[in-house]
Scaffold this active site. Structure first.
Site, PDB file in Angstrom:
ATOM      1  N   LYS A 153       0.844  -1.197   0.000  1.00  0.00           N
ATOM      2  CA  LYS A 153       0.000   0.000   0.000  1.00  0.00           C
ATOM      3  C   LYS A 153       0.876   1.243   0.000  1.00  0.00           C
ATOM      4  O   LYS A 153       1.537   1.546   0.999  1.00  0.00           O
ATOM      5  CB  LYS A 153      -0.919   0.042   1.226  1.00  0.00           C
ATOM      6  CG  LYS A 153      -2.009   1.109   1.083  1.00  0.00           C
ATOM      7  CD  LYS A 153      -2.618   1.514   2.413  1.00  0.00           C
ATOM      8  CE  LYS A 153      -1.862   2.643   3.069  1.00  0.00           C
ATOM      9  NZ  LYS A 153      -1.911   3.923   2.296  1.00  0.00           N
ATOM     10  N   GLU A 228       9.328   0.702  11.344  1.00  0.00           N
ATOM     11  CA  GLU A 228      10.366   1.731  11.241  1.00  0.00           C
ATOM     12  C   GLU A 228       9.634   3.044  11.439  1.00  0.00           C
ATOM     13  O   GLU A 228       8.869   3.468  10.586  1.00  0.00           O
ATOM     14  CB  GLU A 228      11.066   1.641   9.885  1.00  0.00           C
ATOM     15  CG  GLU A 228      12.427   2.339   9.861  1.00  0.00           C
ATOM     16  CD  GLU A 228      12.295   3.836   9.666  1.00  0.00           C
ATOM     17  OE1 GLU A 228      12.359   4.570  10.688  1.00  0.00           O
ATOM     18  OE2 GLU A 228      12.117   4.258   8.531  1.00  0.00           O
ATOM     19  N   CYS A 262      13.058  10.412   8.545  1.00  0.00           N
ATOM     20  CA  CYS A 262      13.108   9.959   9.932  1.00  0.00           C
ATOM     21  C   CYS A 262      14.538   9.905  10.457  1.00  0.00           C
ATOM     22  O   CYS A 262      14.755   9.896  11.664  1.00  0.00           O
ATOM     23  CB  CYS A 262      12.428   8.600  10.076  1.00  0.00           C
ATOM     24  SG  CYS A 262      13.006   7.369   8.905  1.00  0.00           S
ATOM     25  N   GLU A 354       9.474  15.226  16.736  1.00  0.00           N
ATOM     26  CA  GLU A 354       9.891  15.035  15.346  1.00  0.00           C
ATOM     27  C   GLU A 354       9.152  16.040  14.477  1.00  0.00           C
ATOM     28  O   GLU A 354       7.971  15.871  14.173  1.00  0.00           O
ATOM     29  CB  GLU A 354       9.609  13.612  14.878  1.00  0.00           C
ATOM     30  CG  GLU A 354      10.144  13.353  13.484  1.00  0.00           C
ATOM     31  CD  GLU A 354       9.924  11.924  13.020  1.00  0.00           C
ATOM     32  OE1 GLU A 354      10.785  11.393  12.308  1.00  0.00           O
ATOM     33  OE2 GLU A 354       8.888  11.328  13.379  1.00  0.00           O
TER      34      GLU A 354
END
Length: 450
Positions: A153, A228, A262, A354
């Site tokens: 996906k 992850e 990331c 983040e």
């Protein structure tokens, strides 16, 4: 069907794939399940040949895929070419795995004991919008090599390259149903990967919040999961390093892909005696960064992926101590300049959270212990960098920083031939490297009595 937008211009694209329904997702999963026995039983050398043919076809279409990523995701053309090349390279690397998926013979009394690595079945891979091509390949290349079939996906914002890669897989000779691309909403297609009993593993790259929900959902079926997730990585600069070189490289460690990474080294820790020199040199480097049309061969940073992401990042700058910014084009598109913030309080949101955009926070430290404490003062632990001329210090700090991927005197990118993953809330499990295919297998033990 959701409308896709060119992030560089804000204009609608003339292609928007349909979003799969729950019933369509079920049909694709069933097709992958039906294709699994035959793919599992393909001779290792033949599976290897098909993966190499797939890699060769990706290589032939590398420029097409790169231009598609510039259009859909706003990546610079240089980055997009690297990303398409990474798909090719992952396929080539893991094409060696089918013939090397070794078990073991273990000494036991009264007979012979052997182990086998057997594929799981259908693997669901959920891909984020920040690196649509490489992250897809990090999942499907080792999964296919190990004999699994895949349902993939792509992110709703950036599905185009995944769809094209799925078409290339069939053109290269992979049987129908082996690699399936299912565009759609995470709440529909991604959630179905988690709940469908025929999907035996889910690989997810994305936010820690969503990753936690996926992990909880997979627990209901004791389903394998690789996660992850987020990062808030530190770039630690000691005074004994080449400060000019460290400052010159720092922008590329955080502003690459407009900070939507990331692994971005979004916290810079600088030893106090070198702080002023470093920040001064960093300003020169940031202002020289070429933030221009990503289709331009000279572009070093493109736009944010969406208006929503740009606004989310901008909110972190409200009330922050902005030291300086780089340039940004005039006109339409989701642009935000590379921005450096000076932090003195570790509770600031721009320091702790983040941001996932072109923003970096800088803070001074006094000694090695303080640097390590600051670096580890986060719920994340994905990557980081250490700049020092002292080899002993480099090893000491690298062993004590709680992160899965560290580089010394560099900001190394993810390498497909080495393992990648995070500590703490940055993830679960490891991707890439020579052992990745084993993560898509069950280990079976067989004892044969003499």
């Amino acid at each position: 069907m959701s409308t896709l937008i060119n992030p560089s211009t804000g204009a609608e694209l003339d292609v928007s794939p349909a979003s799969a329904t729950l019933e369509e997702a079920d049909a694709v999963i069933a097709r992958a399940h039906d294709a699994f026995p035959a793919w599992r039983d393909v001779a290792p050398g033949e599976r290897a040949r098909l993966l190499r043919a797939f890699a060769a076809l990706v290589d032939e279409h590398l420029e097409e895929l790169a231009q598609l990523e510039v259009l859909n995701a706003g990546h610079t053309i240089g980055n997009a070419r690297w990303e398409a090349g990474n798909v090719r390279d992952c396929l080539n690397y893991y094409s060696a795995a089918p013939e090397r998926l070794f078990g073991r013979q273990i000494p036991v009394p009264g007979g012979t004991d052997v182990t086998f690595h057997e594929p799981l079945g259908v693997v669901g891979i959920i891909v984020p919008w920040n690196f649509p091509m490489p992250i897809a390949a990090w999942g499907f290349a080792p999964a296919l090599a190990a004999g699994n079939t895949v349902v993939l996906k792509p992110a709703e914002l950036t599905p185009l390259t995944a769809i094209r890669i799925g078409e290339l897989a069939v053109e290269a000779g992979l049987p129908e149903g082996v690699l399936n691309v299912v565009p759609g909403k995470g709440s529909v297609v991604g959630e179905r990967f988690v709940t469908h009993p025929l999907v035996r593993k889910v690989c997810f790259t994305g936010s820690t919040t969503v990753g936690k929900r996926i992990m909880a959902g997979c627990a209901d079926q004791v389903k394998r999961v690789t996660l992850e997730l987020g990062g808030k990585s530190a770039n630690i600069v000691f005074a004994d390093t080449d400060v000019a070189a460290a400052a010159a490289s720092a922008p590329y460690a955080v502003f690459d892909n407009a900070g939507q990474d990331c692994c971005a080294r979004s916290r810079i820790l600088v030893q106090r005696s070198a702080y002023d020199e470093f920040v001064g040199r960093l300003e020169t480097a940031v202002k020289a960064l070429r933030v221009i049309d990503p289709a331009d061969e000279q572009s070093e940073m493109g736009p944010m992926v969406s208006a929503g992401q740009r606004d989310s990042v901008q909110a972190y700058l409200d009330g922050a101590s902005v030291a300086f910014t780089g340039s940004v084009p005039d006109g339409p598109g989701w642009w935000l300049p590379p921005t450096v913030v000076e932090s003195s309080d570790t509770t600031e949101a721009v320091w702790r959270e983040e941001v996932f955009g072109p923003v970096v926070a800088v803070m001074a430290f006094d000694d090695e212990d303080e640097a390590i404490a600051l670096a580890n003062d986060t719920e994340y632990g994905l990557s980081g960098s250490i700049f020092t001329s002292d080899v002993g210090r480099a090893l000491r700090v690298a062993r004590r920083v709680e992160a899965g991927n560290l580089s010394v005197n560099s900001h190394s990118a993810v390498r497909y031939w080495t393992p990648f993953g995070g500590y703490k809330q940055s993830g679960l499990g490891r991707e890439l490297g020579p052992d990745a295919p084993n993560a898509f297998t069950e280990e079976k033990n067989v004892f044969i009595a003499h």
